[in-house]
Write an enzyme that holds these catalytic residues in place. Structure first.
Site, PDB file in Angstrom:
ATOM      1  N   HIS A 129      -0.946  14.497   6.985  1.00 44.63           N
ATOM      2  CA  HIS A 129      -0.323  13.936   5.788  1.00 44.63           C
ATOM      3  C   HIS A 129       0.304  15.109   4.650  1.00 44.63           C
ATOM      4  O   HIS A 129      -0.959  15.448   3.832  1.00 44.63           O
ATOM      5  CB  HIS A 129      -1.533  13.375   5.284  1.00 44.63           C
ATOM      6  CG  HIS A 129      -1.773  11.840   6.032  1.00 44.63           C
ATOM      7  ND1 HIS A 129      -1.166  10.589   5.936  1.00 44.63           N
ATOM      8  CD2 HIS A 129      -2.765  11.858   7.055  1.00 44.63           C
ATOM      9  CE1 HIS A 129      -1.615   9.932   6.530  1.00 44.63           C
ATOM     10  NE2 HIS A 129      -2.780  10.669   7.269  1.00 44.63           N
ATOM     11  N   HIS A 189      -5.954   8.118  16.928  1.00 43.08           N
ATOM     12  CA  HIS A 189      -7.147   7.605  16.508  1.00 43.08           C
ATOM     13  C   HIS A 189      -8.025   6.777  17.588  1.00 43.08           C
ATOM     14  O   HIS A 189      -8.579   5.856  17.211  1.00 43.08           O
ATOM     15  CB  HIS A 189      -7.256   6.888  15.270  1.00 43.08           C
ATOM     16  CG  HIS A 189      -6.402   7.571  14.165  1.00 43.08           C
ATOM     17  ND1 HIS A 189      -6.307   8.768  13.853  1.00 43.08           N
ATOM     18  CD2 HIS A 189      -5.515   6.739  12.878  1.00 43.08           C
ATOM     19  CE1 HIS A 189      -5.363   8.794  12.844  1.00 43.08           C
ATOM     20  NE2 HIS A 189      -4.731   7.878  12.576  1.00 43.08           N
ATOM     21  N   HIS A 240       0.150  15.138  13.465  1.00 45.13           N
ATOM     22  CA  HIS A 240      -0.299  14.071  12.652  1.00 45.13           C
ATOM     23  C   HIS A 240      -0.894  15.002  11.430  1.00 45.13           C
ATOM     24  O   HIS A 240      -2.199  15.258  11.143  1.00 45.13           O
ATOM     25  CB  HIS A 240      -1.388  13.441  13.170  1.00 45.13           C
ATOM     26  CG  HIS A 240      -1.673  11.830  12.433  1.00 45.13           C
ATOM     27  ND1 HIS A 240      -1.431  10.808  12.954  1.00 45.13           N
ATOM     28  CD2 HIS A 240      -2.061  11.842  11.174  1.00 45.13           C
ATOM     29  CE1 HIS A 240      -1.752   9.954  12.007  1.00 45.13           C
ATOM     30  NE2 HIS A 240      -2.254  10.370  11.055  1.00 45.13           N
ATOM     31  N   ASP A 298      -5.174  14.857  11.490  1.00 45.21           N
ATOM     32  CA  ASP A 298      -5.078  13.810  10.487  1.00 45.21           C
ATOM     33  C   ASP A 298      -5.300  14.406   9.106  1.00 45.21           C
ATOM     34  O   ASP A 298      -5.825  13.835   8.245  1.00 45.21           O
ATOM     35  CB  ASP A 298      -6.024  12.669  10.819  1.00 45.21           C
ATOM     36  CG  ASP A 298      -5.781  11.489   9.897  1.00 45.21           C
ATOM     37  OD1 ASP A 298      -4.610  11.247   9.424  1.00 45.21           O
ATOM     38  OD2 ASP A 298      -6.825  10.414   9.714  1.00 45.21           O
ATOM     39  N   ARG A 312     -11.944   6.190  17.483  1.00 47.52           N
ATOM     40  CA  ARG A 312     -12.379   5.411  16.545  1.00 47.52           C
ATOM     41  C   ARG A 312     -14.049   4.831  16.786  1.00 47.52           C
ATOM     42  O   ARG A 312     -14.731   4.900  15.915  1.00 47.52           O
ATOM     43  CB  ARG A 312     -11.527   4.464  15.823  1.00 47.52           C
ATOM     44  CG  ARG A 312     -12.050   4.071  14.427  1.00 47.52           C
ATOM     45  CD  ARG A 312     -10.848   3.173  13.922  1.00 47.52           C
ATOM     46  NE  ARG A 312      -9.473   3.576  13.446  1.00 47.52           N
ATOM     47  CZ  ARG A 312      -9.442   4.542  12.646  1.00 47.52           C
ATOM     48  NH1 ARG A 312     -10.412   4.418  11.534  1.00 47.52           N
ATOM     49  NH2 ARG A 312      -8.000   4.962  12.251  1.00 47.52           N
ATOM     50  N   TYR A 357       2.388   2.960   7.206  1.00 50.68           N
ATOM     51  CA  TYR A 357       1.383   1.820   7.839  1.00 50.68           C
ATOM     52  C   TYR A 357       2.536   0.390   8.153  1.00 50.68           C
ATOM     53  O   TYR A 357       2.283  -0.094   8.881  1.00 50.68           O
ATOM     54  CB  TYR A 357       0.501   1.772   6.947  1.00 50.68           C
ATOM     55  CG  TYR A 357      -0.846   2.539   7.095  1.00 50.68           C
ATOM     56  CD1 TYR A 357      -0.629   3.712   7.966  1.00 50.68           C
ATOM     57  CD2 TYR A 357      -2.100   1.916   7.009  1.00 50.68           C
ATOM     58  CE1 TYR A 357      -1.991   4.421   8.232  1.00 50.68           C
ATOM     59  CE2 TYR A 357      -3.083   2.708   7.021  1.00 50.68           C
ATOM     60  CZ  TYR A 357      -3.021   3.724   7.716  1.00 50.68           C
ATOM     61  OH  TYR A 357      -4.235   4.439   7.914  1.00 50.68           O
ATOM     62  N   GLY A 388      -4.379   8.871   1.431  1.00 39.73           N
ATOM     63  CA  GLY A 388      -5.548   8.165   0.666  1.00 39.73           C
ATOM     64  C   GLY A 388      -4.804   7.074  -0.352  1.00 39.73           C
ATOM     65  O   GLY A 388      -3.612   6.589  -0.109  1.00 39.73           O
ATOM     66  N   GLY A 389      -5.636   6.791  -1.410  1.00 43.82           N
ATOM     67  CA  GLY A 389      -5.137   5.780  -2.324  1.00 43.82           C
ATOM     68  C   GLY A 389      -5.848   4.557  -2.028  1.00 43.82           C
ATOM     69  O   GLY A 389      -5.416   3.579  -2.948  1.00 43.82           O
ATOM     70  N   GLU A 390      -6.421   4.353  -1.053  1.00 37.61           N
ATOM     71  CA  GLU A 390      -7.162   3.038  -0.717  1.00 37.61           C
ATOM     72  C   GLU A 390      -8.077   2.615  -1.966  1.00 37.61           C
ATOM     73  O   GLU A 390      -8.260   1.294  -1.916  1.00 37.61           O
ATOM     74  CB  GLU A 390      -7.788   2.917   0.528  1.00 37.61           C
ATOM     75  CG  GLU A 390      -7.072   3.087   1.948  1.00 37.61           C
ATOM     76  CD  GLU A 390      -6.936   4.458   2.334  1.00 37.61           C
ATOM     77  OE1 GLU A 390      -6.416   4.708   3.429  1.00 37.61           O
ATOM     78  OE2 GLU A 390      -7.102   5.632   1.616  1.00 37.61           O
TER      79      GLU A 390
END
Length: 391
Positions: free
Chosen positions: A73, A234, A71, A292, A237, A140, A78-80
């Site tokens: 990236h 995840h 996993h 992640d 969490r 997503y 990001g980018g949220e």
């Protein structure tokens, strides 16, 4: 007489190490590598004079199968919080320095400014730099973005694509897919992978929503899909989700993936999560650990408003794994499965990766007495050497 080839250009490589964990400890201290594969394992192997062999003297180090991070990236997540919060992409050096030889690239929340084509380009770039890199198609959202316009075609025709993911469920950032949509995605992935002779994993991102693992429990209960087709990640969490993951793993004999969170916040660290799953009776072979890395670690308020973020790193993955061994949560040979052998099995790469055995890819990490990677070999080529960093 022709002069001998330089060490780096020799056709064979001989690693002379102190110990070998395959993952079980072997009565061997030498690894002979030919054409990117392990050709022989033995005690003090003797090579005939004149053979074009590069010898690596590392009797003070322990050889293990290079780690696998399922996993990553690779193009940055990001980018949220807007374009200024896009995370950077990862480098081959950052991967190999952690003893990792194989990665699987994922998209996340942002599949608008980034695409599966970006991931494929990065994966091929990492391969050119010596890393064994693969990818999931999709992101997503549902329906997922693909390379060819179709999940099955992506899996059938693009060698680097080994599954679909990360599809977000139980998360306010997800597309809130219906149960029938989830079932269709997994089915399409399974059939496309069968046509290509791949496992075809569906990698599911779990948020902290109240539905938790319910969509995957329903999938495995109400359809004919086998449990090894889906991997929830995840799962640490928060504690309630981890407890649900333990029930899920035991009920379906299914694998679950723990994230090595740099800042666990309300969740559990990778070490605490693995320890809790083991206490609940989940077999170690059903637990994997991933980073992640280069994804975002966003913080939201109770209404889902963005507050800030950090960037995940793969250093936490190795640190958590080292703690599992040092704190005797697991012995070394068992702990290796969480970031090597079991991951290879989950991904369908177990015929060539995840073990040190004759015929397997020569993906080897050399660890010092503190379990810190000192050298990483992928397909027999050294892609990281700590001793050369200051030269």
């Amino acid at each position: 007489m022709m002069p001998a080839a330089p060490q780096e250009d020799r056709l064979l490589t001989l690693l002379r190490v102190g110990n070998i964990y395959a993952p079980e400890p072997l009565e061997a201290n030498d690894i002979l590598i030919a054409d990117g594969r392990i050709a022989a394992l033995g005690l003090n192997l003797e090579i005939p004079a004149g053979w074009p062999v590069r010898v690596v003297e590392a009797r003070h180090l322990t050889a293990v199968s290079a780690f696998i991070d399922q996993h990553v990236h690779v193009t940055g997540g990001g980018g949220e919080g807007g374009c200024g919060t896009r995370c950077p992409e990862i480098s081959a050096h950052e991967i190999a320095a952690m003893g990792i030889g194989t990665v699987v690239g994922v998209l996340g929340t942002d599949s608008i400014s980034r695409s599966p084509a970006d991931v494929l380009a990065k994966v091929r770039g990492l391969r050119a730099e010596g890393i064994a890199a693969y990818m999931y198609t999709g992101a997503y959202r549902v329906p997922p973005p693909t390379l060819t316009g179709d999940i099955q075609r992506d899996l059938a025709w693009i060698p680097e694509v080994i599954g679909l993911g990360e599809i977000a469920i139980s998360d306010h950032r997800s597309s809130q897919p219906r149960q029938d949509e989830i079932e269709r995605l997994v089915s399409d992935t399974r059939v496309g992978a069968m046509l290509a002779g791949k496992r075809g994993i569906c990698h599911f991102h779990l948020g902290d929503g109240k539905r938790g693992l319910e969509p995957l429990r329903r999938l495995l209960t109400e359809t004919e899909i086998p449990a090894d087709q889906v991997i929830p990640t995840h799962v640490n969490r928060h504690l309630a989700l981890l407890e649900e993951a333990a029930d899920y793993a035991l009920a379906f004999n299914a694998s679950v993936d723990v994230t090595a969170f740099e800042d666990a916040g309300d969740g559990l660290s990778g070490v605490d999560a693995v320890a809790r799953l083991l206490q609940r009776g989940v077999p170690a072979e059903l637990i994997t650990l991933s980073s992640d890395c280069n994804g975002s670690l966003p913080e939201f308020d109770a209404n889902g408003a963005y507050l800030g973020m950090k960037v995940a790193r793969n250093t936490t993955l190795i640190a958590d794994w080292q703690r599992l061994v040092r704190e005797e949560v697991l012995p070394l040979e068992t702990a290796l499965g969480l970031i090597s052998g079991s991951v290879a099995r989950v991904l369908g790469l177990h015929a060539r990766k995840g073990r040190l055995a004759i015929g397997f890819d020569a993906d080897v990490t050399l660890l010092d007495s503190e379990l810190q990677p000192q050298q990483t070999f992928v397909a027999g080529k050294c892609v990281y050497d700590a001793s050369r960093l200051d030269r």
